[in-house]
Scaffold this active site. Sequence first.
Site, PDB file in Angstrom:
ATOM      1  N   GLY A  76       5.508 128.296 -63.842  1.00  0.00           N
ATOM      2  CA  GLY A  76       5.418 127.415 -64.981  1.00  0.00           C
ATOM      3  C   GLY A  76       4.914 128.762 -65.941  1.00  0.00           C
ATOM      4  N   GLY A 134       1.891 131.392 -58.712  1.00  0.00           N
ATOM      5  CA  GLY A 134       0.600 130.191 -58.780  1.00  0.00           C
ATOM      6  C   GLY A 134       1.101 129.832 -56.992  1.00  0.00           C
ATOM      7  CB  THR A 188       4.540 131.165 -57.083  1.00  0.00           C
ATOM      8  OG1 THR A 188       4.546 130.523 -57.539  1.00  0.00           O
ATOM      9  CG2 THR A 188       6.115 132.745 -56.398  1.00  0.00           C
ATOM     10  CB  ILE A 218      -2.622 129.830 -67.165  1.00  0.00           C
ATOM     11  CG1 ILE A 218      -2.579 130.142 -68.807  1.00  0.00           C
ATOM     12  CG2 ILE A 218      -2.532 128.268 -67.557  1.00  0.00           C
ATOM     13  CD1 ILE A 218      -1.903 129.854 -69.696  1.00  0.00           C
ATOM     14  CG  ASP A 219      -4.445 125.069 -64.278  1.00  0.00           C
ATOM     15  OD1 ASP A 219      -4.208 126.123 -65.434  1.00  0.00           O
ATOM     16  OD2 ASP A 219      -4.003 124.674 -63.845  1.00  0.00           O
ATOM     17  NE  ARG A 224      -0.325 120.203 -61.594  1.00  0.00           N
ATOM     18  CZ  ARG A 224       0.378 118.937 -61.800  1.00  0.00           C
ATOM     19  NH1 ARG A 224       0.436 119.131 -63.097  1.00  0.00           N
ATOM     20  NH2 ARG A 224      -0.173 118.405 -60.093  1.00  0.00           N
ATOM     21  CB  ILE A 257      -1.626 127.871 -74.025  1.00  0.00           C
ATOM     22  CG1 ILE A 257      -2.763 127.455 -75.770  1.00  0.00           C
ATOM     23  CG2 ILE A 257      -2.743 128.782 -73.921  1.00  0.00           C
ATOM     24  CD1 ILE A 257      -4.122 126.796 -75.615  1.00  0.00           C
TER      25      ILE A 257
HETATM   26  P1  ATP Z   1       2.232 126.555 -61.446  1.00  0.00           P
HETATM   27  O1  ATP Z   1       0.830 127.300 -61.602  1.00  0.00           O
HETATM   28  O2  ATP Z   1       2.394 127.731 -62.681  1.00  0.00           O
HETATM   29  O3  ATP Z   1       2.643 126.014 -61.156  1.00  0.00           O
HETATM   30  P2  ATP Z   1       3.615 127.255 -58.975  1.00  0.00           P
HETATM   31  O4  ATP Z   1       3.719 128.944 -58.543  1.00  0.00           O
HETATM   32  O5  ATP Z   1       2.823 126.430 -58.225  1.00  0.00           O
HETATM   33  O6  ATP Z   1       2.620 128.212 -60.433  1.00  0.00           O
HETATM   34  P3  ATP Z   1       5.672 125.759 -58.038  1.00  0.00           P
HETATM   35  O7  ATP Z   1       6.291 124.821 -59.739  1.00  0.00           O
HETATM   36  O8  ATP Z   1       4.578 124.569 -57.508  1.00  0.00           O
HETATM   37  O9  ATP Z   1       4.680 126.754 -59.159  1.00  0.00           O
HETATM   38  O10 ATP Z   1       6.665 126.349 -57.262  1.00  0.00           O
HETATM   39  C1  ATP Z   1       6.981 127.703 -57.569  1.00  0.00           C
HETATM   40  C2  ATP Z   1       7.802 128.276 -56.210  1.00  0.00           C
HETATM   41  O11 ATP Z   1       7.586 128.435 -54.992  1.00  0.00           O
HETATM   42  C3  ATP Z   1       9.527 126.737 -56.868  1.00  0.00           C
HETATM   43  O12 ATP Z   1      10.725 127.565 -56.444  1.00  0.00           O
HETATM   44  C4  ATP Z   1       8.772 126.143 -55.274  1.00  0.00           C
HETATM   45  O13 ATP Z   1       9.844 125.859 -54.669  1.00  0.00           O
HETATM   46  C5  ATP Z   1       7.913 127.232 -54.166  1.00  0.00           C
HETATM   47  N1  ATP Z   1       6.746 126.613 -53.220  1.00  0.00           N
HETATM   48  C6  ATP Z   1       6.507 125.877 -53.676  1.00  0.00           C
HETATM   49  N2  ATP Z   1       5.066 125.019 -52.513  1.00  0.00           N
HETATM   50  C7  ATP Z   1       5.674 126.067 -51.459  1.00  0.00           C
HETATM   51  C8  ATP Z   1       5.451 126.141 -50.065  1.00  0.00           C
HETATM   52  N3  ATP Z   1       4.815 125.286 -49.784  1.00  0.00           N
HETATM   53  N4  ATP Z   1       5.797 126.592 -49.471  1.00  0.00           N
HETATM   54  C9  ATP Z   1       7.376 127.431 -49.575  1.00  0.00           C
HETATM   55  N5  ATP Z   1       8.070 127.349 -51.109  1.00  0.00           N
HETATM   56  C10 ATP Z   1       6.876 127.017 -52.163  1.00  0.00           C
END
Ligand code: ATP
Length: 461
Positions: free
Chosen positions: A113, A202, A205, A232-233, A278, A386
């Site tokens: 996000g 996050g 990622t 952001i959390d 979350r 935000i």
């Molecule tokens: P946010 O805090 O905004 O949720 P995030 O990085 O946790 O950030 P996600 O949507 O969960 O956001 O994941 C971002 C990217 O990382 C996506 O493209 C997803 O496919 C990949 N991803 C998520 N979890 C894994 C994992 N366990 N192994 C490999 N890739 C992952």
Amino acid sequence: QNDFETRFNIPHITDVFDDAVSIPSTFCLRMRTPVSEEFARGYPSDEEWHGYINKNDRVLLKVIRYSSPTSAGAECIDPDCTWVEQWVHRAGPREKIYFRPEEVKAAIVTCGGLCPGLNDVIRQIVITLEIYGVKKIVGIPFGYRGFSAKELNEMPLSRKVVQNIHLSGGSLLGVSRGGPSISEIVDSMEERGINMLFVLGGNGTHAGANAIHIECRTRRMKVAVVGVPKTIDNDILLMDKTFGFDTAVEEAQRAINSAYIEAHSAYHGVGIVKLMGRSSGFIAMHAALSSGQIDICLIPEVPFNLHGPHGVLRHLKYLIETKGSAVVCVAEGAGQDFLQKTNAKDASGNVVFGDIGVHIQQEIKKAFKAISVPVDVKYIDPTYMIRACRANASDGILCTVLGQNAVHGAFAGYSGITVGICNTHYVYLPIPEVISYPRLVDPNSRMWHRCLTSTGQPDFI
Ligand code: ATP
Ligand code: MG
């Protein structure tokens, strides 16, 4: 030499490539050398004085030592209350680097996000790479998806392109969830000749970044994968704070102030503000602490009842009777047990939450109707307003240092690492250690108790 025992080791290029050679850094440090003799006394001579970070430089994780477990409270992890000294790697430019700038093709990708400060970090990575002498810098569009989608072209980046991007929120490169498999991503990196990858995102990622790092090592590709935690959390372990959090708290206050004014100006007004968080309630807690306008703060870490003699609704009735109005702030992950489970998942596999703000609004209306007390409930969800903000001054500085240190870490030959701030100093940490679980507000911590003191709310159990 200062060989402090480190809590974590971080992967280095020489762990797998014994033939990896270093060259003198191409990054020019403009730190002042000692000028006066008096100042220089006890310091190394001018030739030795360079300001580069030594690979053995360490930062201490915990600085407080308590005299008793009772004064330490919940922070005490050791029954004797003598902290095991935990040192972690200090971030910054090294004297020797393991990549020749002319052979580097660096890529930047932003996933998940939006978060205030993404553009600031992108900008600083590009600027620092250029100072090292890197000519090939590209942005991967729309997160990991950009590695596989044929219709998406990589975006050439330079100081000129990124010069003003920090003046607006969002991400110049775009973000997304879901996307290709790790082997597809690494195939694509091989094809494009990317040997430095900067990943802004996050926990998801970062899990991806670590998997990319491991896959590159399996294929014996000389690649540095460096993460910059975007949450952001503020829910990353060990770190003082993550970029965007400060801005989020500041912006949240605007929403809280509006809710307060609405509630205060209505007869029996109740304002509800739902904030991000979350699994961790840091934004809600800090927004409550900073605004001073919150009567009830609800976070995922602290269970609560809505109904019953000690429930939130009973306290709201008391507030309406005594103050005439009330303001509630609730973190999005709080009270999820009250909501119907949908099993819905987003493209990355994250559970989609029900709206606790709407639920609380409905329950308040029902409860006051049942006792024939009029109530005027207004619900504000400022999440997207935000997230899309540009970073404030303090986050701007944090992003600048994190972005620069990400580049220093990659040139130093580290991979599978992320950058952060611990005890006001900048550090490198191994990715798996910081994403093993989210950092939570400790309900027994002093900060949560300060929050309760400030709102005046009782325990809702
Ligand atoms: P946010 O805090 O905004 O949720 P995030 O990085 O946790 O950030 P996600 O949507 O969960 O956001 O994941 C971002 C990217 O990382 C996506 O493209 C997803 O496919 C990949 N991803 C998520 N979890 C894994 C994992 N366990 N192994 C490999 N890739 C992952
Ligand atoms: Mg996530």
